[in-house]
Scaffold this motif. Structure first.
Motif, mmCIF file in Angstrom:
data_model
loop_
_atom_site.group_PDB
_atom_site.id
_atom_site.type_symbol
_atom_site.label_atom_id
_atom_site.label_comp_id
_atom_site.label_asym_id
_atom_site.label_seq_id
_atom_site.Cartn_x
_atom_site.Cartn_y
_atom_site.Cartn_z
ATOM 1 N N GLY C 251 43.807 46.700 47.595
ATOM 2 C CA GLY C 251 44.926 47.547 47.989
ATOM 3 C C GLY C 251 44.524 48.998 47.765
ATOM 4 N N GLU C 252 45.366 49.717 47.034
ATOM 5 C CA GLU C 252 45.031 51.125 46.767
ATOM 6 C C GLU C 252 44.279 51.295 45.460
ATOM 7 N N LEU C 253 44.132 50.180 44.748
ATOM 8 C CA LEU C 253 43.417 50.270 43.463
ATOM 9 C C LEU C 253 41.919 50.331 43.725
ATOM 10 N N GLU C 254 41.290 51.352 43.176
ATOM 11 C CA GLU C 254 39.839 51.457 43.315
ATOM 12 C C GLU C 254 39.209 51.355 41.952
ATOM 13 N N ILE C 255 38.258 50.450 41.851
ATOM 14 C CA ILE C 255 37.623 50.233 40.562
ATOM 15 C C ILE C 255 36.154 50.619 40.680
ATOM 16 N N PRO C 256 35.737 51.647 39.995
ATOM 17 C CA PRO C 256 34.328 52.011 40.055
ATOM 18 C C PRO C 256 33.493 50.984 39.294
ATOM 19 N N LEU C 257 32.317 50.679 39.838
ATOM 20 C CA LEU C 257 31.444 49.733 39.153
ATOM 21 C C LEU C 257 30.665 50.468 38.074
ATOM 22 N N PRO C 258 30.343 49.780 36.988
ATOM 23 C CA PRO C 258 29.521 50.422 35.963
ATOM 24 C C PRO C 258 28.155 50.820 36.544
ATOM 25 N N ASP C 259 27.563 51.870 36.002
ATOM 26 C CA ASP C 259 26.325 52.431 36.565
ATOM 27 C C ASP C 259 25.204 51.419 36.627
ATOM 28 N N GLU C 260 25.047 50.681 35.554
ATOM 29 C CA GLU C 260 23.878 49.784 35.496
ATOM 30 C C GLU C 260 24.019 48.609 36.452
ATOM 31 N N ALA C 261 25.145 48.575 37.168
ATOM 32 C CA ALA C 261 25.398 47.412 38.002
ATOM 33 C C ALA C 261 24.831 47.545 39.399
ATOM 34 N N GLY C 262 24.113 48.589 39.653
ATOM 35 C CA GLY C 262 23.629 48.866 40.991
ATOM 36 C C GLY C 262 23.020 47.671 41.696
ATOM 37 N N ALA C 263 22.146 46.996 40.993
ATOM 38 C CA ALA C 263 21.429 45.886 41.612
ATOM 39 C C ALA C 263 22.359 44.735 41.942
ATOM 40 N N ARG C 264 23.500 44.679 41.281
ATOM 41 C CA ARG C 264 24.374 43.535 41.472
ATOM 42 C C ARG C 264 25.446 43.796 42.518
ATOM 43 N N GLU C 265 25.322 44.937 43.172
ATOM 44 C CA GLU C 265 26.401 45.300 44.079
ATOM 45 C C GLU C 265 26.374 44.453 45.337
ATOM 46 N N ARG C 266 26.844 43.221 45.179
ATOM 47 C CA ARG C 266 26.862 42.336 46.320
ATOM 48 C C ARG C 266 28.184 41.611 46.348
ATOM 49 N N ALA C 267 28.471 41.051 47.498
ATOM 50 C CA ALA C 267 29.755 40.373 47.644
ATOM 51 C C ALA C 267 29.879 39.244 46.641
ATOM 52 N N GLY C 268 31.058 39.099 46.124
ATOM 53 C CA GLY C 268 31.343 37.947 45.287
ATOM 54 C C GLY C 268 30.734 38.007 43.919
ATOM 55 N N SER C 269 30.074 39.091 43.567
ATOM 56 C CA SER C 269 29.481 39.092 42.250
ATOM 57 C C SER C 269 30.393 39.740 41.206
ATOM 58 N N TRP C 270 31.562 40.168 41.637
ATOM 59 C CA TRP C 270 32.505 40.730 40.675
ATOM 60 C C TRP C 270 33.863 40.054 40.805
ATOM 61 N N ALA C 271 34.508 39.906 39.660
ATOM 62 C CA ALA C 271 35.881 39.429 39.668
ATOM 63 C C ALA C 271 36.715 40.436 38.894
ATOM 64 N N VAL C 272 37.978 40.527 39.267
ATOM 65 C CA VAL C 272 38.861 41.439 38.548
ATOM 66 C C VAL C 272 39.968 40.631 37.893
ATOM 67 N N TYR C 360 43.278 46.796 34.311
ATOM 68 C CA TYR C 360 42.481 45.696 34.857
ATOM 69 C C TYR C 360 41.270 45.504 33.962
ATOM 70 N N HIS C 361 40.581 44.384 34.195
ATOM 71 C CA HIS C 361 39.302 44.172 33.508
ATOM 72 C C HIS C 361 38.315 43.631 34.524
ATOM 73 N N LEU C 362 37.148 44.248 34.546
ATOM 74 C CA LEU C 362 36.135 43.881 35.530
ATOM 75 C C LEU C 362 35.181 42.858 34.915
ATOM 76 N N LEU C 363 34.938 41.777 35.673
ATOM 77 C CA LEU C 363 34.085 40.703 35.162
ATOM 78 C C LEU C 363 32.929 40.458 36.105
ATOM 79 N N PRO C 364 31.729 40.371 35.606
ATOM 80 C CA PRO C 364 30.659 39.928 36.491
ATOM 81 C C PRO C 364 30.814 38.438 36.753
ATOM 82 N N ARG C 365 30.578 38.016 37.992
ATOM 83 C CA ARG C 365 30.699 36.588 38.286
ATOM 84 C C ARG C 365 29.344 35.934 38.173
ATOM 85 N N LEU C 366 29.372 34.676 37.813
ATOM 86 C CA LEU C 366 28.117 33.931 37.839
ATOM 87 C C LEU C 366 27.716 33.795 39.293
ATOM 88 N N PRO C 367 26.468 34.136 39.605
ATOM 89 C CA PRO C 367 26.063 34.011 41.003
ATOM 90 C C PRO C 367 25.975 32.547 41.426
#
Lengths: 281, 292, 643
Positions: C251-272, C360-367
């Motif tokens: 929606g209008e909520l924008e959640i910035p990803l943590p810096d070190e997460a660059g390599a993981r920036e792929r679909a489905g790898s994050w859950a909120v 909110y809390h950002l969670l990395p998803r198990l790939p």
């Protein structure tokens, strides 16, 4: 597989103690049960199968076996009916003396079988209180086949009752009450609801009494008169052969009786297991 | 016993009128027939012979009854019976408890199921055959004869053989009475004792044994009763030597043979009485266990 | 450290009930192991006490390795779930038992016993027997008994499980007080979250023998490290969405990803994760003092006294899907917790409302874990291509198994180029490929397996001409029989996957096939056709038509089919997939094949409803028939889909 073998699952720090206990128990059971049984079986077949059959084909032995099985079967049948009835009466009805009656059901287990025989002779013998009456009518009970069945009925009296009673006490009171509310009378209720529930237990009890009757000696030896081909049962036959130092004959009959008992034991075990599966399922 | 019975009935009566707490109803007129059959059968089969025996034993008076039992032969028979029963009960109690414990608790007991099945065999084997087994085993060509000879023990027609025979026929009682109780109380109390620092032996004595006490007592009494009353097995192995290997039951056997009815009836009466004492004790244990 | 567990493993009948558990419990700490029944938590406790012996690993209590010591010598206090008081001993005798065993003098024993009974609030109960006490009192005695000989650690195995709620609360407070006053290191095992949160200094969450996470209660609730923990502890709204440009938008909520997460920036790898109290609801956008997630309908309201919980179903948001999926539901169901106020401005059930997120809390998803089997057949390249696309778009971890000669083969080379080395494991070895694949499947829980297909005419051809080692070929039929997870059999001419045909022909609508088909289609960027084939015998005449000629029975059947297709479509759309549905009448296999040709589908998804899949029996089994006769990749869905 790996270097570290899985260790014992039980917390045992002195396995020697445990192994000692296991060894002692196994030795005890082996010496007391397994070795003697094997010895008899071995002796029975020691002269070959043919000799074994010859011993059994001896008319005295064969008739004894027939008589034993027949008497045991009659006993089991009577127990099935009257034992179930007695258990039902004990479990369902209230009448004076019920408590005493209930505790005395086990009496035949506690009274020495020989004493049983003596008691029956005293009562039903030709000079006994009831026996003389029968005698006058030309019916002999003691030293005749009815005496054998009577003795067997006495010593196996508790089996069916004690098998059925707990089932009746624990089980389907509610089912029964439900049936009453549905308008069933007592007899319908007994036939449709109670009987199917207790029949397996009654059957087990009857099988047990059959097995017990096959091996009964103490009461019969007193009551039967032990006339070969008429009132001589298999266990008494074995005793006679032992006394006569005919070990082979005794062994052959023993093997047959053992086989019958083991068969019954296995059958009972199987039934129990199956029932446990059905109920536990 | 009458008293306990009455109190039990009272309990039911004070419950719901028609079907009490134990679910027993007063029979209706038609149903008295059923109750009557059950009672008549029990009376004719069980109680009438018992009464007849009592009458027979006392027919020559109380004096004759006691005289018949105080002859040296009778006394030695009673003593031997008592010793045999005591010995067999002791052996079967010690080993029975050990066997039951292993069969229930020791999941790695080799051949557990097989052993469990084997325990029932003495019930299925005719006592005559039980005695005969010993004849075969310790007879001239028996498997264990050399062993007995080497040990210098006379087994057959002597006390040891009779003891083995009596032990055999009364073997399963203790085991069968204890096993369900052991299973029921479970391992957790024993485990609690372990975590509190108790060793296996300590845990057994102070936790397991009290837990199975009623079953053990019941089993011991059954064993004893069976041992006292044994005739077939003992008859075969004892040789019935008067005053030496003659037990109470063999005494009756001989008395009947010799047409000494009074002695036979008196001894039979004594055995019957002793079994009533045992029966009462057993009933008492059962009631106590149930009230727990 | 009072208790140090290292790599504990316990197996029963070959199954690991405790799997590599390592844990350190500090001096004086109240530690709670939280898990469902059968998760292995009690086994861990029993191993610490010595009532069970670990198959691997070590247990150190106060610096002493007790792994092989019997329970008698560990000096732990253990409280059992069913109390396990010695029933033939009085309360006093129970408490004194440990002291008696350790030969403590009588006077000292009596003093200690009285202290302990007073501590647990049972002074004067010493002469009673356990059966004369209530359950709660019995458990107090059990605690006193366990504490009698000053154990180094106190272990409690679901101690309040058998008690009613009120007693439980009292006992908890008493236990907490005793534990703090004695400063005894304590581990308590429970399945009750409330209990865990109330008592614990730290909580370890355990599931299926694995220790998932260890943290203080507040941290576990606010910032769990995995979805499993997030949903196990408390109520959780968990959603997944692709990220773009270093951020995630819902929606209008924008959640910035943590810096070190660059390599993981792929679909489905994050859950909120939104806890219900993180969300707010209001009648208008403006009234929300928080970033707006969207508008939805109130489906349920639960009064909780101090607060009030709403179940709001948001209208579907593109690219956002819930992690806890419900079959046949569209949109995003969210739990919203609002404070109860006297002037309640809360919408009623059925009304529209706006939902915003304050926190909110950002969670990395198990790939995803994918397994690719390659051999020297042409179909391997196709399998590899499909697998690569899924792996790249879904950010999956990929394992490749192949023959020794595959090192320089085009598929392998290409995979090395397109996937980061951290997400790729390639195992190439001589021979026994099928056996290796089965062993690998047994060992690792894969989500999806890619296989080259070799069935039908393909199989004939292979048998005829080709040389090469047979045991370096993937025997897909063999693998299919035992493979417990979904598998994609690549066959036919390689083609771009634009249209996926999802068959629900075989009986019940396969919920798992729909869900996995949706995920696959999403990662392949394909649209889905949901097909139902109504088995109709041609001899019965023409297929039932809508209209006046239709019988009641066929109308009912049609209504049922339409309803279940509608549910399937909602599910698919809820997962962010473009979908449509089709109904065909006739023999399932031929109708599916016809639909494949007519609709020009590029892939078929079908559910295998049997435990074992025999692809070599085309005449008996629909799945096998499809694999043999359709020259398209077939995704066979079996087993549970966990994601």
């Amino acid at each position: 597989m790996s270097a570290a073998r899985p260790r014992r699952a039980e917390p045992l720090r002195r396995p020697w103690g445990l192994w000692g206990l296991r060894g002692a128990v196994l030795t005890y059971l082996a010496l007391m049960i397994a070795v003697p049984l094997l010895a008899v079986i071995e002796r029975g077949f020691s002269a070959g199968l043919r000799a074994f059959w010859r011993e059994l084909a001896n008319p005295i032995a064969f008739d004894a076996l027939k008589l034993t099985v027949a008497a045991a079967a009659i006993t089991a049948a009577v127990n099935l009916v009257l034992g179930t009835l007695t258990a039902y009466v004990l479990a369902r009805y209230r009448f004076p003396g019920r408590g005493v009656f209930d505790s005395l059901v086990d009496m035949p287990f506690a009274i020495p079988t020989l004493v049983t025989g003596v008691m029956l002779v005293v009562l039903y013998g030709p000079s006994g209180a009831l026996g003389s009456w029968f005698h006058a009518k030309g019916i002999s009970i003691i030293f005749a086949r009815p005496g054998i069945v009577l003795a067997l009925l006495f010593v196996t009296y508790p089996f069916v009752i004690r098998s059925v009673q707990p089932v009746l006490l624990e089980a389907e009171r509610y089912e029964e009450e439900a049936a009453f509310t549905l308008g069933a009378n007592r007899w319908t209720n007994f036939r449709r609801i109670v009987l199917p529930a207790i029949l397996p237990a009654a059957g087990s009890g009857a099988l047990l009494s059959f097995a017990r009757a096959l091996g009964e000696f103490g009461s019969i030896v007193v009551v039967a008169g032990n006339i070969p081909r008429r009132t001589l049962t298999s266990p008494v036959y074995v005793f006679g052969e032992v006394e006569a130092h005919n070990e082979r004959g005794a062994s052959a009959m023993s093997v047959v009786l053992l086989a019958l008992s083991f068969g019954l034991l296995l059958l009972l075990d199987w039934r129990q297991r199956r029932r446990a599966e059905v109920l536990g399922g | 016993m009458a008293e306990t019975a009455r109190s039990l009935d009272g309990e039911v009566a004070s419950g719901i009128a028609e079907t009490g707490a134990e679910g027993r109803a007063r029979p209706r007129p038609g149903e008295w027939v059923v109750v009557g059959i059950a009672l008549a059968y029990a009376i004719l089969l069980l109680f009438a012979p018992l009464a007849a025996l009592a009458r027979g034993a006392l027919s020559r008076g109380v004096r004759a009854f006691f005289d018949a039992l105080s002859t040296p032969d009778a006394l030695s028979a009673i003593k031997l019976t008592f010793l045999l029963a005591l010995g067999a009960t002791a052996i079967n109690t010690v080993f029975g408890v050990a066997a039951a414990w292993l069969l229930v608790r020791d999941r790695r007991f080799p051949g557990r199921r097989f052993v469990n099945g084997m325990v029932d065999l003495p019930f299925a084997v005719s006592p005559v055959i039980a005695g005969f087994m010993l004849i075969v085993l310790f007879g001239r060509t028996g498997w264990l004869a050399p062993l007995a000879r080497a040990a210098g023990v006379k087994v057959l027609f002597a006390f040891p053989g009779m003891l083995i025979a009596t032990t055999f026929i009364s073997l399963p009682f203790v085991i069968r009475e204890i096993m369900p109780l052991l299973g029921e109380i479970g391992e957790e109390e024993e485990n609690a004792a372990y975590t509190l620092g108790a060793g296996r032996w300590r845990a057994f004595w102070s936790v397991t044994l009290p837990g199975i006490r009623s079953g053990l007592e019941y089993g011991v009494l059954l064993t004893f009763a069976r041992a006292v009353g044994e005739v077939g097995a003992v008859l075969v192995v004892s040789g019935s030597i008067v005053g030496l290997t003659e037990t109470a039951t063999l005494f009756i056997f001989r008395a009947l043979d010799e047409r000494n009815a009074v002695a036979g009836y008196a001894m039979a009466m004594l055995l019957a009485l002793s079994s009533f004492v045992l029966l009462t004790a057993m009933e008492w244990i059962r009631r106590r266990a149930r009230s727990r | 450290m009072s208790i140090v567990l290292t790599d504990l493993v316990k197996r029963y009948a070959g199954e690991a009930v405790v799997d590599n558990v390592s844990l350190e419990v500090r001096d004086g700490e109240f530690f709670v192991l939280l898990g469902e029944s059968g998760s292995g938590k009690s086994t861990i406790l029993r191993m610490i006490a010595g009532l069970a012996v670990p198959d691997e690993g070590s247990i150190v209590l106060n610096g002493r390795d007790v792994t092989r010591l019997p329970p008698q010598n560990r000096n732990t206090g253990f409280v059992f779930q069913n109390y396990s008081l010695f029933r033939h001993m009085t309360v006093a005798e129970n408490v004194e038992f440990g002291l008696r065993v350790h030969k403590v003098p009588r006077a000292e024993r009596a003093a200690k016993r009285d202290d302990l009974l007073a501590l647990v609030g049972l002074a004067g109960f010493g002469r009673r027997y356990p059966r004369q006490l209530s359950g709660g009192q019995q458990q107090r005695v059990a605690v006193a008994r366990a504490l009698a000989f000053s154990p180094s650690v106190l272990l409690l195995d679901e101690p309040f499980g058998a008690l009613d709620v009120k007693i439980r609360g009292q006992l908890r407070r008493a236990l907490r007080r005793i534990q703090k006053s004695m400063k005894i290191t304590t581990i308590l095992v429970t399945h009750d979250q409330e209990e865990a949160f109330e008592l614990a200094d730290r909580i370890g969450v355990i599931e299926r023998g694995h220790l998932l996470e260890v943290a203080a209660p507040a941290e576990l609730y606010r910032a769990p490290k995995s979805e499993l923990v997030a949903s196990f502890v408390g109520d959780a709204n968990l959603v997944a969405t692709p990220s773009a440009g270093g951020k995630i938008s819902i929606g209008e909520l924008e959640i910035p990803l943590p810096d070190e997460a660059g390599a993981r920036e792929r679909a489905g790898s994050w859950a909120v994760l939104f806890r219900p109290e993180d969300l707010v609801a209001a009648a208008s956008r403006e009234a929300l003092a928080a970033p707006v997630l969207g508008e939805g309908t109130v489906e349920d309201i639960r009064e909780k006294g101090a607060s009030r919980q709403l179940l709001v179903r948001l209208d579907p948001l593109t690219g956002v899907w819930p992690l806890k999926r419900e079959y046949g539901e569209a949109g995003l169901a969210l739990l919203v917790l609002l404070p109860s106020e006297r002037e309640a401005s809360v919408p009623a059930i059925g009304q529209k409302t706006w939902v915003g997120a304050r926190d909110y809390h950002l969670l990395p998803r198990l790939p995803w874990r994918l397994l690719l089997l390659v051999d020297d057949t042409a179909r391997s390249a196709y399998a590899a291509a499909l697998c690569e696309k899924v792996a790249v778009t879904a950010g999956a971890r990929l394992t490749v198994l192949g023959g020794a000669g595959q090192e320089t083969s085009p598929p392998v080379v290409k995979l090395r180029e397109s996937l980061p080395a951290s997400d790729l494991r390639i195992s190439l070895a001589e021979g026994g490929l099928t056996q290796r694949a089965l062993a690998e499947l047994e060992r690792v829980g894969y989500d999806l397996v890619f296989l080259p297909g070799a069935f039908g005419s393909e199989q004939e051809r292979l048998r005829g001409g080709r040389k090469g080692k047979a045991d370096e070929r993937v025997e897909s039929g063999e693998i299919a029989v035992q493979c417990p997870v979904p598998m994609l059999v690549a066959q036919g001419e390689p083609r771009e996957t634009r249209r996926v045909l999802l068959c629900t022909a075989a009986g019940e609508p396969g919920k798992l096939d729909v869900l996995l088909g949706a995920q696959l289609a999403r990662s392949l960027g394909a649209r889905v056709t949901l097909l139902h084939v109504e088995h109709a015998d041609p001899r019965w005449g023409p297929p039932p038509e809508e209209g006046p000629g239709e019988t009641t029975a066929t109308r009912r059947a049609r209504a049922w089919i339409e309803r279940h297709l509608e549910q399937g479509l909602r599910t698919l759309r809820g997962q962010g997939v473009v979908a449509e549905s089709r109904i065909r009448y006739g023999e399932p296999l031929s109708e599916i094949l016809a639909e494949v040709t007519e609709g020009d589908h590029d892939m078929i998804v079908v559910g295998a409803h049997r435990e074992r899949t025999y692809l070599d029996a085309p005449e008996r089994d629909l799945v096998a028939g499809l694999v043999h006769r359709a020259d398209r990749p077939v995704l066979i869905v079996k087993g549970k889909v966990e994601r």
